[in-house]
Design an enzyme around this catalytic site. Structure first.
Site, mmCIF file in Angstrom:
data_model
loop_
_atom_site.group_PDB
_atom_site.id
_atom_site.type_symbol
_atom_site.label_atom_id
_atom_site.label_comp_id
_atom_site.label_asym_id
_atom_site.label_seq_id
_atom_site.Cartn_x
_atom_site.Cartn_y
_atom_site.Cartn_z
ATOM 1 N N CYS A 116 12.117 33.198 -38.246
ATOM 2 C CA CYS A 116 11.191 32.453 -37.382
ATOM 3 C C CYS A 116 11.914 32.234 -36.051
ATOM 4 C CB CYS A 116 10.718 31.143 -38.036
ATOM 5 S SG CYS A 116 12.000 29.926 -38.370
ATOM 6 N N THR B 174 13.719 29.681 -34.706
ATOM 7 C CA THR B 174 15.086 29.160 -34.870
ATOM 8 C C THR B 174 15.690 29.508 -36.221
ATOM 9 O OG1 THR B 174 14.215 27.121 -35.819
ATOM 10 C CG2 THR B 174 14.597 27.146 -33.427
ATOM 11 N N HIS C 8 32.756 29.280 -57.969
ATOM 12 C CA HIS C 8 31.486 29.032 -57.265
ATOM 13 C C HIS C 8 30.297 28.965 -58.226
ATOM 14 C CE1 HIS C 8 33.703 29.522 -53.628
ATOM 15 N NE2 HIS C 8 34.126 30.704 -54.025
HETATM 16 C C1 RB5 Z 1 7.125 28.620 -33.735
HETATM 17 O O1 RB5 Z 1 6.844 28.301 -32.409
HETATM 18 C C2 RB5 Z 1 8.431 27.977 -34.167
HETATM 19 O O2 RB5 Z 1 8.268 26.613 -34.303
HETATM 20 C C3 RB5 Z 1 8.922 28.589 -35.456
HETATM 21 O O3 RB5 Z 1 9.083 29.955 -35.284
HETATM 22 C C4 RB5 Z 1 10.242 28.095 -35.978
HETATM 23 O O4 RB5 Z 1 11.232 28.114 -34.994
HETATM 24 C C5 RB5 Z 1 10.215 26.839 -36.731
HETATM 25 O O5 RB5 Z 1 11.227 26.393 -37.270
#
Ligand code: RB5
Length: 148
Positions: free
Chosen positions: A67, A69, A135
């Site tokens: 995604c 981040t 682990h």
């Molecule tokens: C989408 O805009 C963004 O919020 C998503 O890709 C992600 O970074 C969420 O954690």
């Protein structure tokens, strides 16, 4: 279990997912793409749960989620029992996620890591193996907590 890697992204990770697909194709590594399939806005939990449930069900050995981040995908995927989703922004963490944490989903931030680094991270993750030993007991504690 299939050998296919489960792939998923939201719109923020779509471009990097497409690059990862080409990278896997170049290496002859099969994958299944669970979407999204365009830059149109989607909700990352929908994709994270679909991929995580397929991995947890044993349909795939690993998943890769992207995604913007990597944070949202990580939070969501780790809600699925049996999933150890690891957000990595460097190769060392990616390798350790496999060797120490027996992670089964790699998460990347498509708006955070550069494309070349992202592919190095994918490579490091896929080439590492769980070392078990001391682990294993730590993973067992996580599994017990989850009720696996
Ligand atoms: C989408 O805009 C963004 O919020 C998503 O890709 C992600 O970074 C969420 O954690």
């Amino acid at each position: 279990m299939q050998d296919k890697i489960a792939l998923g992204s939201d719109h923020g990770g779509f471009e990097l997912k497409e690059i990862i697909k080409k990278f896997l194709e170049g290496k002859g590594i099969p994958y299944e793409d669970y979407g999204c399939y365009s830059l149109e806005s989607v909700d990352y939990p929908d994709i994270a749960f679909t991929v995580a449930e397929a991995v947890a069900a044993g349909k795939h050995p690993f998943g890769i989620l992207v995604c913007g981040t990597g944070i949202g995908m990580s939070i969501a995927a780790n809600k699925v029992k049996g999933i150890r989703a690891a957000l990595a922004g460097d190769c060392y963490s990616a390798r350790m996620a496999r060797e120490h944490n027996n992670s089964n989903i790699l998460v990347l931030g498509g708006r955070v890591v550069g494309q070349e680094l992202a592919l190095e991270i994918v490579n490091a993750y896929l080439n590492a193996e769980f070392t078990a030993g001391r682990h294993q007991g730590r993973i067992n504690k996580i599994c017990q907590r989850e009720g696996c």
